[in-house]
Write an enzyme that holds these catalytic residues in place. Structure first.
Site, PDB file in Angstrom:
ATOM      1  CG  HIS A 182      -7.493  -4.833   7.293  1.00  0.00           C
ATOM      2  ND1 HIS A 182      -7.253  -5.973   6.574  1.00  0.00           N
ATOM      3  CD2 HIS A 182      -6.904  -3.829   6.596  1.00  0.00           C
ATOM      4  CE1 HIS A 182      -6.541  -5.685   5.480  1.00  0.00           C
ATOM      5  NE2 HIS A 182      -6.311  -4.378   5.481  1.00  0.00           N
ATOM      6  CE1 TYR A 187     -17.640  15.317  23.616  1.00  0.00           C
ATOM      7  CE2 TYR A 187     -15.560  16.013  22.644  1.00  0.00           C
ATOM      8  CZ  TYR A 187     -16.267  15.488  23.705  1.00  0.00           C
ATOM      9  OH  TYR A 187     -15.616  15.126  24.845  1.00  0.00           O
ATOM     10  CG  HIS A 198      -8.922  -2.322   2.420  1.00  0.00           C
ATOM     11  ND1 HIS A 198      -8.088  -2.067   1.357  1.00  0.00           N
ATOM     12  CD2 HIS A 198      -8.098  -2.722   3.430  1.00  0.00           C
ATOM     13  CE1 HIS A 198      -6.839  -2.325   1.694  1.00  0.00           C
ATOM     14  NE2 HIS A 198      -6.822  -2.721   2.952  1.00  0.00           N
ATOM     15  CE1 TYR A 248      -9.319  18.813  26.401  1.00  0.00           C
ATOM     16  CE2 TYR A 248      -7.964  17.457  24.948  1.00  0.00           C
ATOM     17  CZ  TYR A 248      -8.692  17.609  26.116  1.00  0.00           C
ATOM     18  OH  TYR A 248      -8.777  16.576  27.012  1.00  0.00           O
ATOM     19  CD  GLU A 264      -2.952  -1.234   0.245  1.00  0.00           C
ATOM     20  OE1 GLU A 264      -2.818  -0.536  -0.777  1.00  0.00           O
ATOM     21  OE2 GLU A 264      -3.909  -1.992   0.434  1.00  0.00           O
ATOM     22  CG  HIS A 270      -4.088   0.396   5.956  1.00  0.00           C
ATOM     23  ND1 HIS A 270      -5.455   0.506   5.847  1.00  0.00           N
ATOM     24  CD2 HIS A 270      -3.770  -0.819   5.410  1.00  0.00           C
ATOM     25  CE1 HIS A 270      -5.941  -0.572   5.258  1.00  0.00           C
ATOM     26  NE2 HIS A 270      -4.933  -1.403   4.983  1.00  0.00           N
TER      27      HIS A 270
HETATM   28  C1  LIG Z   1      -3.755  -8.048   1.358  1.00  0.00           C
HETATM   29  C2  LIG Z   1      -3.185  -6.973   2.251  1.00  0.00           C
HETATM   30  O1  LIG Z   1      -3.353  -7.401   3.592  1.00  0.00           O
HETATM   31  C3  LIG Z   1      -3.841  -5.633   2.073  1.00  0.00           C
HETATM   32  O2  LIG Z   1      -5.093  -5.628   2.720  1.00  0.00           O
HETATM   33  C4  LIG Z   1      -3.064  -4.453   2.582  1.00  0.00           C
HETATM   34  O3  LIG Z   1      -3.920  -3.349   2.510  1.00  0.00           O
HETATM   35  C5  LIG Z   1      -2.644  -4.600   4.017  1.00  0.00           C
HETATM   36  O4  LIG Z   1      -3.341  -4.192   4.910  1.00  0.00           O
HETATM   37  C6  LIG Z   1      -1.328  -5.200   4.357  1.00  0.00           C
HETATM   38  O5  LIG Z   1      -0.476  -5.288   3.254  1.00  0.00           O
HETATM   39  P1  LIG Z   1       1.105  -5.183   3.363  1.00  0.00           P
HETATM   40  O6  LIG Z   1       1.557  -6.341   4.211  1.00  0.00           O
HETATM   41  O7  LIG Z   1       1.565  -5.305   1.955  1.00  0.00           O
HETATM   42  O8  LIG Z   1       1.434  -3.883   4.019  1.00  0.00           O
HETATM   43 ZN   LIG Z   2      -5.201  -3.286   4.155  1.00  0.00          ZN
END
Ligand SMILES: C[C@H](O)[C@@H](O)[C@@H](O)C(=O)COP(=O)(O)O
Ligand SMILES: [Zn+2]
Length: 215
Positions: free
Chosen positions: A94, A113, A155, A209, A73, A92
């Site tokens: 999930h 808020y 995602h 704040y 990513e 990032h």
């Molecule tokens: C398939 C991957 O998990 C995808 O979801 C990606 O967005 C992720 O979260 C982890 O991928 P990397 O290990 O390539 O950073």
């Molecule tokens: Zn991901």
């Protein structure tokens, strides 16, 4: 900060994501702005196995250093830094509640808020595109134009902030908001929300704040 310290901070952030219940397996990735590019987690390595030497430098042209494979990513991390000049860290994951709302393809509305922590009255949901694609990074650029966090349809989520500690904090806050939204949605849909005027007041208050007078 030196590269080694930043790499250690990246790994610590990854492990904290897992400890806070924001991630599973090898899902998710973390980066920091570094020189004219970024330092980012490698692809597909479980966080508990990460060492500083796994962390990959990618230059401004998107070229990774020799012999290392960056997160799949890296494009949306790169575009996040281009879109948000104040951001020095991108997280990032999930996280389950964020991902559940993303499956419903809804933004998180102003149910509390604290939504203002992401810079406005909603957390948007960027349209679906296959992971790792330029298309996904283009959707992310649009979503992050006016916000520090976004859901990614089917995602997960992304949070950007001035440093890793704040990016992780924001990611956790957005997950709490997603959980609140999902727990109220079965009772009343649409869920009651705060007005744009109130969110504007909170955004103003957030500017000062927590600031302390220097002793
Ligand atoms: C398939 C991957 O998990 C995808 O979801 C990606 O967005 C992720 O979260 C982890 O991928 P990397 O290990 O390539 O950073
Ligand atoms: Zn991901």
């Amino acid at each position: 900060m030196e590269r080694d310290s930043l790499a250690r901070e990246i790994i610590h952030t990854c492990l904290e994501m897992t400890r806070l219940g924001l991630n599973q397996g090898t899902a998710g990735n973390v980066s920091v702005r570094y020189h004219d590019g970024m330092l980012i987690t490698p692809t597909g390595i479980p966080y508990e196995n990460l060492t500083e030497s796994h962390i990959v430098y990618i230059d401004a042209d998107g070229k990774p250093e020799e012999g290392k494979v960056p997160s799949s990513e890296w494009r949306f991390h790169q575009i996040a830094y281009q879109t948000r000049p104040e951001a020095n860290a991108v997280v990032h994951n999930h996280a389950v509640h964020c991902t559940a709302v993303s499956i419903l393809n809804r933004p998180i509305p102003a149910i509390h808020y604290m939504i203002a922590a992401a810079g406005g009255s909603t957390i948007p949901c960027a349209p679906y595109a296959t992971f790792g694609t330029k298309k996904l990074s283009e959707h992310v650029a649009v979503a992050l134009k006016n916000r520090k966090a976004t859901l990614l349809q089917h995602h997960g989520m992304i949070a950007c902030e001035v440093n890793l500690q704040k990016a992780l904090w924001l990611a956790h806050e957005v997950e709490v908001l997603a959980e609140l939204y999902l727990s109220t949605l079965p009772i009343v849909d649409p869920v009651p929300v705060l007005s744009d005027e109130e969110i504007a007041i909170v955004l103003e208050k957030f500017k000062t704040y927590g600031l302390r007078v220097e002793e």
